[in-house]
Write a protein that holds these residues in place. Structure first.
Motif, mmCIF file in Angstrom:
data_model
loop_
_atom_site.group_PDB
_atom_site.id
_atom_site.type_symbol
_atom_site.label_atom_id
_atom_site.label_comp_id
_atom_site.label_asym_id
_atom_site.label_seq_id
_atom_site.Cartn_x
_atom_site.Cartn_y
_atom_site.Cartn_z
ATOM 1 N N ALA A 20 0.809 -1.214 0.002
ATOM 2 C CA ALA A 20 0.122 -0.085 -0.077
ATOM 3 C C ALA A 20 0.732 1.313 -0.005
ATOM 4 N N PRO A 21 2.090 1.413 0.690
ATOM 5 C CA PRO A 21 2.529 2.706 0.879
ATOM 6 C C PRO A 21 3.323 2.786 -0.529
ATOM 7 N N ILE A 22 3.566 1.983 -1.158
ATOM 8 C CA ILE A 22 4.301 1.749 -2.583
ATOM 9 C C ILE A 22 3.338 2.410 -3.594
ATOM 10 N N LEU A 23 2.041 2.109 -3.443
ATOM 11 C CA LEU A 23 0.859 2.374 -4.224
ATOM 12 C C LEU A 23 0.754 3.885 -3.938
ATOM 13 N N ASP A 24 0.608 4.034 -2.611
ATOM 14 C CA ASP A 24 0.336 5.744 -2.524
ATOM 15 C C ASP A 24 1.197 6.556 -2.935
ATOM 16 N N ALA A 25 2.659 6.220 -3.264
ATOM 17 C CA ALA A 25 3.486 6.936 -3.631
ATOM 18 C C ALA A 25 3.466 7.264 -5.245
ATOM 19 N N LEU A 26 2.975 6.021 -5.980
ATOM 20 C CA LEU A 26 2.793 5.755 -7.303
ATOM 21 C C LEU A 26 1.753 6.586 -7.671
ATOM 22 N N GLU A 27 0.484 6.457 -7.177
ATOM 23 C CA GLU A 27 -0.676 7.319 -7.652
ATOM 24 C C GLU A 27 -0.524 8.874 -8.024
ATOM 25 N N PRO A 28 -0.125 9.320 -6.861
ATOM 26 C CA PRO A 28 0.077 10.837 -7.452
ATOM 27 C C PRO A 28 1.110 10.849 -8.598
ATOM 28 N N ALA A 29 2.094 10.166 -8.562
ATOM 29 C CA ALA A 29 3.026 10.364 -9.628
ATOM 30 C C ALA A 29 2.466 10.120 -11.058
ATOM 31 N N LEU A 30 1.378 9.112 -11.229
ATOM 32 C CA LEU A 30 0.786 9.205 -12.189
ATOM 33 C C LEU A 30 -0.265 10.155 -12.515
ATOM 34 N N ALA A 31 -0.819 10.555 -11.474
ATOM 35 C CA ALA A 31 -1.644 11.854 -11.811
ATOM 36 C C ALA A 31 -0.991 13.009 -12.087
ATOM 37 N N ASP A 32 0.310 12.958 -11.861
ATOM 38 C CA ASP A 32 0.741 14.559 -12.086
ATOM 39 C C ASP A 32 1.770 14.451 -13.232
ATOM 40 N N GLY A 33 1.942 13.315 -13.869
ATOM 41 C CA GLY A 33 2.716 12.991 -15.003
ATOM 42 C C GLY A 33 3.999 12.616 -14.842
ATOM 43 N N THR A 34 4.454 12.454 -13.525
ATOM 44 C CA THR A 34 5.780 11.894 -13.396
ATOM 45 C C THR A 34 5.871 10.485 -14.046
ATOM 46 N N LEU A 35 4.991 9.780 -13.904
ATOM 47 C CA LEU A 35 4.762 8.523 -14.749
ATOM 48 C C LEU A 35 3.908 8.735 -16.159
ATOM 49 N N ASP A 36 4.478 8.509 -16.968
ATOM 50 C CA ASP A 36 3.769 9.069 -18.428
ATOM 51 C C ASP A 36 2.435 8.012 -18.281
ATOM 52 N N ALA A 37 1.374 8.772 -18.691
ATOM 53 C CA ALA A 37 0.153 7.813 -18.680
ATOM 54 C C ALA A 37 0.178 6.772 -19.623
ATOM 55 N N ALA A 38 0.578 7.293 -21.130
ATOM 56 C CA ALA A 38 0.591 6.381 -22.190
ATOM 57 C C ALA A 38 1.653 5.172 -21.915
ATOM 58 N N GLU A 39 2.833 5.562 -21.326
ATOM 59 C CA GLU A 39 3.428 4.357 -20.962
ATOM 60 C C GLU A 39 3.368 3.485 -20.000
ATOM 61 N N ASN A 40 2.092 4.003 -19.048
ATOM 62 C CA ASN A 40 1.874 3.306 -18.080
ATOM 63 C C ASN A 40 0.993 2.160 -18.608
ATOM 64 N N THR A 41 -0.194 2.822 -19.750
ATOM 65 C CA THR A 41 -0.881 1.919 -20.321
ATOM 66 C C THR A 41 -0.310 0.889 -21.001
ATOM 67 N N ALA A 42 0.847 1.201 -21.761
ATOM 68 C CA ALA A 42 1.531 0.280 -22.564
ATOM 69 C C ALA A 42 2.122 -0.851 -21.571
ATOM 70 N N ALA A 43 2.698 -0.565 -20.593
ATOM 71 C CA ALA A 43 3.250 -1.584 -19.598
ATOM 72 C C ALA A 43 2.312 -2.360 -19.053
ATOM 73 N N VAL A 44 1.092 -1.931 -18.497
ATOM 74 C CA VAL A 44 0.031 -2.809 -18.130
ATOM 75 C C VAL A 44 -0.479 -3.699 -19.129
ATOM 76 N N THR A 45 -0.743 -3.201 -20.346
ATOM 77 C CA THR A 45 -1.336 -4.060 -21.290
ATOM 78 C C THR A 45 -0.252 -5.092 -21.671
ATOM 79 N N ARG A 46 1.084 -4.949 -21.416
ATOM 80 C CA ARG A 46 2.001 -5.816 -21.635
ATOM 81 C C ARG A 46 2.171 -6.975 -20.746
ATOM 82 N N VAL A 47 1.859 -6.360 -19.317
ATOM 83 C CA VAL A 47 1.509 -7.368 -18.234
ATOM 84 C C VAL A 47 0.399 -8.401 -18.418
ATOM 85 N N LEU A 48 -0.626 -7.780 -18.836
ATOM 86 C CA LEU A 48 -1.820 -8.476 -18.695
ATOM 87 C C LEU A 48 -2.054 -9.385 -20.012
ATOM 88 N N ARG A 49 -1.261 -9.015 -20.560
ATOM 89 C CA ARG A 49 -1.237 -9.758 -22.251
ATOM 90 C C ARG A 49 -0.442 -11.275 -21.882
#
Length: 408
Positions: A373-402
């Motif tokens: 949970a603390p890791i996810l608490d740190a990652l969520e705002p990073a995704l929201a503010d663009g520190t983690l790129d949204a398109a790259e996150n989508t691509a990564a999650v897609t690869r994991v799910l596939r």
């Protein structure tokens, strides 16, 4: 509150909760009669111990993938997931193998995409315990071990010893493939879906050093042949292989468990250490096709001409090299971010995970366990503010799910 600076702020910060060291068993006897010649059957390479009944477990992530037209559309699956749920798919957390209930609760509470089974405990590998863990997941969980053989193996106390890579290199590739397939079937029967093996680092060190007898040899062609055989045996058994440690730990000047280490320059790695990656996981390579394509693990290495002061697992240029120059399109994992001093000596866990995902890793792995949970608490705002790129996150999650046939 845990401080989580942006990835550019790589100040020296000590990990607050000390990680448990990686446990490795000493090598044991495995090949009775080797001196008498090649054995007639690869079954003889597994030295049985006290028999333990094995019940075949459901292993959703390791089953052959249905045809794409029978899988839900990935965009639709991601559209139904919250940002936190998507980020959770990019985490592989170590769990206490001696405490199946706690491991199952970690999955239920966090919905992480993967769990890693460290050490030599076996409770989670018995009595259908992994079935109960999977039952708490809305998306099948990748269940990973690093069962290489020799010093690094996880089911030897249950199912027998597996030889080290150096020992296996005395066999033929066909024998290694059969040996790995048998081992993979034992892993799958216990509910494991992924083996973080084979090592494709070039050897040359003495047997007990960090890579040492974990390597198939010093010649890139030999390493490629034997790693291919081992990985294909796992795939035939329904286990996803992971080749490691990109871009090459075998000729580094130390052990990244103990601190920062330096490899030969990038040009030297290209000429030797990186050749197995081109042959095994590049475009059209044999481990990238089929229902269980191989993943790649990135190590914590300083590479002159490439990393520029950061460990390779936190360096964007390393992932660009793997994706671009070597054409790898599958899932990329970090090496352990929670128990190796090349990372923990300078970064706390949340900032290391954030930096690795921002650099280009699909999945951040740590063996030390704990509440995600603390890791996810740190990652969520990073995704929201663009520190983690949204398109790259989508691509990564897609690869994991596939990779685990959760969408197509």
């Amino acid at each position: 509150m845990t401080r989580t600076p942006a990835p550019a702020q790589h100040a020296s910060v000590r990990l607050r909760a000390r990680a448990r060291p990686v446990r490795r068993r000493p090598a044991g006897p495995w090949l009775v009669g080797l001196a008498a010649g090649v054995l007639a059957s690869t079954a003889a390479f597994l030295t049985p111990v006290a028999p333990v009944p094995v019940q075949v477990l459901a292993a959703p992530a390791a089953l052959p993938a249905p045809a794409d037209d029978r899988l839900p559309d990935c965009a639709a699956v991601l559209g139904g997931m919250s940002p936190r749920a998507q980020l959770a798919q990019r985490l592989m957390v170590g769990v206490d193998v001696d405490d199946p209930e706690a491991a199952a609760e970690t999955v239920r509470g966090s919905q992480v995409g993967g769990v890693f089974l460290p050490g030599n405990a076996t409770a989670l590998l018995q009595d259908q315990a992994l079935r109960a863990l999977q039952a708490g997941a809305r998306i099948p969980v990748t269940v990973a071990v690093d069962d290489e053989g020799g010093r690094v193996q996880r089911i030897d106390e249950l199912d027998g010893d597996l030889p080290s890579a150096r020992e296996m290199s005395a066999l033929t590739p066909d024998e290694v493939r059969a040996l790995a397939e048998e081992r993979g079937r034992l892993l799958a029967a216990r509910g494991v879906t992924m083996d973080i093996a084979p090592v494709v680092d070039l050897g040359g060190q003495s047997a007990g050093e960090v890579i040492g007898d974990r390597s198939f040899g010093t010649d890139p062609d030999d390493v490629t042949r034997y790693a291919l055989a081992f990985a294909q045996g796992l795939q035939e058994a329904g286990i996803a292989p992971v080749v490691k440690h990109f871009p090459g730990h075998g000729r580094a000047d130390g052990d990244s468990h103990a601190g920062r280490v330096t490899t030969p320059p990038l040009a030297d790695l290209r000429a030797a250490d990186l050749r197995p990656y081109a042959d095994l996981v590049g475009p059209g390579a044999p481990l990238t096709t089929g229902a269980l394509p191989a993943a790649v693990m990135v190590g914590h290495l300083d590479v002159p001409g490439l990393t520029d002061g950061l460990p390779s697992s936190l360096t964007p240029a390393v992932y660009a090299l793997l994706r671009g120059d070597y054409g790898f399109g599958g899932v990329v994992y970090t090496d352990d971010l929670g128990a190796m001093k090349a990372i923990t000596g300078e970064y706390d866990l949340p900032e290391a995970v954030l930096a690795a995902l921002d650099a280009g890793s699909d999945v951040a792995l740590w063996s030390a366990g704990g509440d995600p949970a603390p890791i996810l608490d740190a990652l969520e705002p990073a995704l929201a503010d663009g520190t983690l790129d949204a398109a790259e996150n989508t691509a990564a999650v897609t690869r994991v799910l596939r990779a685990k046939s959760a969408c197509g």
